[in-house]
Design an enzyme around this catalytic site. Sequence first.
Site, PDB file in Angstrom:
ATOM      1  N   CYS A  48      15.181 -13.083 -52.245  1.00 14.91           N
ATOM      2  CA  CYS A  48      14.933 -13.570 -50.889  1.00 14.91           C
ATOM      3  C   CYS A  48      16.210 -13.501 -50.055  1.00 14.91           C
ATOM      4  O   CYS A  48      17.283 -13.206 -50.554  1.00 14.91           O
ATOM      5  CB  CYS A  48      14.424 -14.998 -50.944  1.00 14.91           C
ATOM      6  SG  CYS A  48      13.132 -15.276 -52.163  1.00 14.91           S
ATOM      7  N   ARG A  58      15.033  -7.903 -48.324  1.00 16.79           N
ATOM      8  CA  ARG A  58      15.214  -8.719 -49.526  1.00 16.79           C
ATOM      9  C   ARG A  58      13.993  -9.574 -49.836  1.00 16.79           C
ATOM     10  O   ARG A  58      13.938 -10.226 -50.883  1.00 16.79           O
ATOM     11  CB  ARG A  58      16.436  -9.620 -49.358  1.00 16.79           C
ATOM     12  CG  ARG A  58      17.742  -8.868 -49.230  1.00 16.79           C
ATOM     13  CD  ARG A  58      18.879  -9.824 -49.004  1.00 16.79           C
ATOM     14  NE  ARG A  58      19.132 -10.616 -50.187  1.00 16.79           N
ATOM     15  CZ  ARG A  58      20.094 -10.376 -51.087  1.00 16.79           C
ATOM     16  NH1 ARG A  58      20.871  -9.332 -50.924  1.00 16.79           N
ATOM     17  NH2 ARG A  58      20.261 -11.148 -52.119  1.00 16.79           N
ATOM     18  N   TRP A  90      10.512 -13.686 -51.033  1.00 16.37           N
ATOM     19  CA  TRP A  90       9.840 -12.825 -51.998  1.00 16.37           C
ATOM     20  C   TRP A  90       9.259 -13.764 -53.046  1.00 16.37           C
ATOM     21  O   TRP A  90       9.985 -14.430 -53.767  1.00 16.37           O
ATOM     22  CB  TRP A  90      10.840 -11.853 -52.624  1.00 16.37           C
ATOM     23  CG  TRP A  90      10.236 -10.830 -53.525  1.00 16.37           C
ATOM     24  CD1 TRP A  90       9.680  -9.638 -53.176  1.00 16.37           C
ATOM     25  CD2 TRP A  90      10.156 -10.890 -54.958  1.00 16.37           C
ATOM     26  NE1 TRP A  90       9.254  -8.963 -54.286  1.00 16.37           N
ATOM     27  CE2 TRP A  90       9.526  -9.704 -55.395  1.00 16.37           C
ATOM     28  CE3 TRP A  90      10.530 -11.845 -55.903  1.00 16.37           C
ATOM     29  CZ2 TRP A  90       9.289  -9.446 -56.738  1.00 16.37           C
ATOM     30  CZ3 TRP A  90      10.293 -11.590 -57.247  1.00 16.37           C
ATOM     31  CH2 TRP A  90       9.681 -10.388 -57.643  1.00 16.37           C
ATOM     32  N   ASN A 124      17.345 -19.321 -52.839  1.00 12.30           N
ATOM     33  CA  ASN A 124      17.093 -18.100 -53.593  1.00 12.30           C
ATOM     34  C   ASN A 124      17.329 -18.406 -55.067  1.00 12.30           C
ATOM     35  O   ASN A 124      18.263 -19.131 -55.402  1.00 12.30           O
ATOM     36  CB  ASN A 124      18.037 -16.967 -53.178  1.00 12.30           C
ATOM     37  CG  ASN A 124      17.775 -16.463 -51.780  1.00 12.30           C
ATOM     38  OD1 ASN A 124      16.782 -16.819 -51.158  1.00 12.30           O
ATOM     39  ND2 ASN A 124      18.681 -15.645 -51.278  1.00 12.30           N
ATOM     40  N   GLY A 125      16.530 -17.822 -55.934  1.00 12.19           N
ATOM     41  CA  GLY A 125      16.700 -18.041 -57.371  1.00 12.19           C
ATOM     42  C   GLY A 125      15.486 -18.731 -57.968  1.00 12.19           C
ATOM     43  O   GLY A 125      14.422 -18.816 -57.344  1.00 12.19           O
ATOM     44  N   GLU A 152      13.354   9.198 -62.880  1.00  2.45           N
ATOM     45  CA  GLU A 152      13.670   8.711 -61.533  1.00  2.45           C
ATOM     46  C   GLU A 152      12.651   9.201 -60.519  1.00  2.45           C
ATOM     47  O   GLU A 152      12.275   8.466 -59.593  1.00  2.45           O
ATOM     48  CB  GLU A 152      15.089   9.152 -61.150  1.00  2.45           C
ATOM     49  CG  GLU A 152      15.476   8.914 -59.702  1.00  2.45           C
ATOM     50  CD  GLU A 152      15.337   7.460 -59.256  1.00  2.45           C
ATOM     51  OE1 GLU A 152      15.322   7.246 -58.026  1.00  2.45           O
ATOM     52  OE2 GLU A 152      15.235   6.545 -60.096  1.00  2.45           O
ATOM     53  N   LYS A 209      10.478   6.648 -58.139  1.00 10.22           N
ATOM     54  CA  LYS A 209      10.428   6.708 -56.674  1.00 10.22           C
ATOM     55  C   LYS A 209       8.989   6.836 -56.188  1.00 10.22           C
ATOM     56  O   LYS A 209       8.588   6.177 -55.232  1.00 10.22           O
ATOM     57  CB  LYS A 209      11.240   7.901 -56.167  1.00 10.22           C
ATOM     58  CG  LYS A 209      12.710   7.689 -56.113  1.00 10.22           C
ATOM     59  CD  LYS A 209      13.087   6.711 -55.012  1.00 10.22           C
ATOM     60  CE  LYS A 209      14.471   6.165 -55.267  1.00 10.22           C
ATOM     61  NZ  LYS A 209      14.576   5.279 -56.423  1.00 10.22           N
ATOM     62  N   GLU A 235       7.051   3.583 -56.609  1.00  9.67           N
ATOM     63  CA  GLU A 235       7.585   2.491 -55.797  1.00  9.67           C
ATOM     64  C   GLU A 235       7.012   2.491 -54.381  1.00  9.67           C
ATOM     65  O   GLU A 235       6.679   1.428 -53.853  1.00  9.67           O
ATOM     66  CB  GLU A 235       9.117   2.596 -55.691  1.00  9.67           C
ATOM     67  CG  GLU A 235       9.877   2.040 -56.864  1.00  9.67           C
ATOM     68  CD  GLU A 235      11.371   2.151 -56.664  1.00  9.67           C
ATOM     69  OE1 GLU A 235      12.079   1.185 -56.972  1.00  9.67           O
ATOM     70  OE2 GLU A 235      11.850   3.203 -56.197  1.00  9.67           O
ATOM     71  N   HIS A 283       2.395  16.155 -77.901  1.00  6.17           N
ATOM     72  CA  HIS A 283       2.220  15.064 -78.857  1.00  6.17           C
ATOM     73  C   HIS A 283       1.394  13.917 -78.264  1.00  6.17           C
ATOM     74  O   HIS A 283       1.597  12.759 -78.629  1.00  6.17           O
ATOM     75  CB  HIS A 283       3.585  14.553 -79.330  1.00  6.17           C
ATOM     76  CG  HIS A 283       4.377  15.575 -80.079  1.00  6.17           C
ATOM     77  ND1 HIS A 283       3.993  16.054 -81.305  1.00  6.17           N
ATOM     78  CD2 HIS A 283       5.527  16.234 -79.757  1.00  6.17           C
ATOM     79  CE1 HIS A 283       4.877  16.951 -81.718  1.00  6.17           C
ATOM     80  NE2 HIS A 283       5.813  17.082 -80.797  1.00  6.17           N
ATOM     81  N   LYS A 298      14.733  -5.643 -52.518  1.00  3.50           N
ATOM     82  CA  LYS A 298      15.886  -4.779 -52.721  1.00  3.50           C
ATOM     83  C   LYS A 298      16.811  -5.276 -53.829  1.00  3.50           C
ATOM     84  O   LYS A 298      17.159  -4.537 -54.735  1.00  3.50           O
ATOM     85  CB  LYS A 298      16.664  -4.671 -51.404  1.00  3.50           C
ATOM     86  CG  LYS A 298      17.879  -3.762 -51.466  1.00  3.50           C
ATOM     87  CD  LYS A 298      17.479  -2.324 -51.705  1.00  3.50           C
ATOM     88  CE  LYS A 298      18.646  -1.377 -51.645  1.00  3.50           C
ATOM     89  NZ  LYS A 298      18.231  -0.006 -51.997  1.00  3.50           N
TER      90      LYS A 298
END
Length: 606
Positions: A2, A27, A73, A99-100, A480, A484, A487, A503, A601
């Site tokens: 946040c 954030r 968030w 935050n946390g 990666e 992306k 996301e 396989h 983020k």
Amino acid sequence: MCGIVGYVGRQPAAPILIEGLTRLEYRGYDSAGIAVLGSSGATVVRRVGRVRELEAALPKRLAGTVGIGHTRWATHGPATEANAHPHSSEDGRISVVHNGIIDNAGALRARLGAEGVTFSSDTDTEVLAHLVARSGAGALEDRVIDALEQVVGTYAVAVLDAEQPDRVVVARNGSPLIIGVGDREMFVASDVSALVRHTSSVVHLDDGELAVVTAKDYRTFTRDSHDTGRVPTEIEVSADDVEIGAHGHFMAKEIAEQPETVARMLRGRLDTRFGTARLDGLNLSPRELRAFRRVKILGCGSAYYVGELGALMIEELVRIPAHAEAASEFRYRNPIIEPDTLYVAVSQSGETADTAFAVREIKRKGGQVVGLVNVVGSTIARECDGGIYLHAGPEIAVASTKALTHMGVGFALLALLLGRVRDLSVADGQRIIAGLERMPADIAAVLADEERIAGLATELSAAESLFFIGRVRGYPVAREGAQKFKEISYRHAEAYQTSELKHGPLALIEESRPTVAVIPDDELTDRNLAAAEQVLARGGRVVAISHPGVDLGPLDDRRVDVPRNEVELDPILLMIPMQLLAYHAAVALGLDIDKPRNLAKSVTVE
């Protein structure tokens, strides 16, 4: 995750808080709120959704020059107005943003409930407001200390008291918090981007520290009231760095900036004469560097995948074992920390909680750890023994692009330096340097093909599920690429080693599930081509990321070519089309690219 802002000064607080929250929205963007102290106490306004909804809901005349704000968030409880911050005590006197995660929130809620407290939210944060309110008389800072003594967990908090309206009290433990120093005004934020329009002078709090912030000054101290005397430092970020400019999205801006920012990162770090890199920030002598017998790289998400790429570079150029591991799992398996291993912590923000915890575990057991981070003064940067700053500039979009490219370049510099203190020849060192010097122009060449890549991305965006495949150097690129794509397009994307298709994954190949194949011009080109043709033979569609001149046969009409560089550096460039594929797929789907759902983020909670 946040975002926190705070202001104490002479100006109306509300516009400054809203501006700061807008800059911190990457954030957290489930809900937002502010509390402003005025002559009649605290005015608290909260709304679900984006900061613009909060701004529209503010009273026309919201007086007050002291306030705090938050963009959330969600962790404890869904995104509702009741769960939005700030949270208040029952009498409205105390307002808190946080935050946390408070680990013992359940026990504290039960105790407070038994004492007669009525809760109005599902959050862990509301506990703090009630604890501060019930901590007796005295200065606000003493009451905050008393409340925090009862808390187990991580936090960055900012607290207001309507009866002490000249101050904001802040505290940090595991989540970033900084103070901005102005002229007869002070600022508080979880990220410098919220402050850059107002000051370039900031104070970074360490874990376990608190501060009393007034318009005239600030005081930093520990929970046992020992003054720590933190002094301000100057930040390099400018207001223009956090503006979107002419670009439609921050992600587009950050992709486009890469030729310039990579050139800036390399400036002064290449020693052509001796074929090596200058990395004084590692704080390690050639003798110390030579003593390392292996390298362990720790990161989360994309930083973990680029760490895999870095491990391959180190093994190729240095010829010592190197391995990347998810930092989120590292400390929980009671890792063996070896004195002859160099540990590398990778994080864009320098605040990634899982990676920071891994750093502390390494140091607790006597290991040597350096950081690859993008934010000067960040937690990981300060706790590591040394490091390499990425100098990518602020990255606002949640999906990392330029910072990831800079991480790849950082690993190339580290591998070059480690190689040259061992058995890498001057000639090979100079060859790698020449490749790095070409990289900005090579990135620009990939970006020049954006229109073609956008067309392929639009085609891929129609699929509900995709495969990304690569082999050896190409496998981290594929991982990666899948990261992306999922996301920001919300399409299921899975990465496999090309050699593993037969396989199991081949059973899932069909026309509606396309494959993005990394097929560089290297010793495995023929094998990669053969695997891609097996996908075609089973009715699958393939988009190939390759090099000019490679004969792709039936794949030729869906290819993206990347300029050849040195073979060890090619994976860095092969990641650039992956960024563009993901971005343009999300554009085609009309999605919120910079703020993808459920993500934030800077991941500062476990």
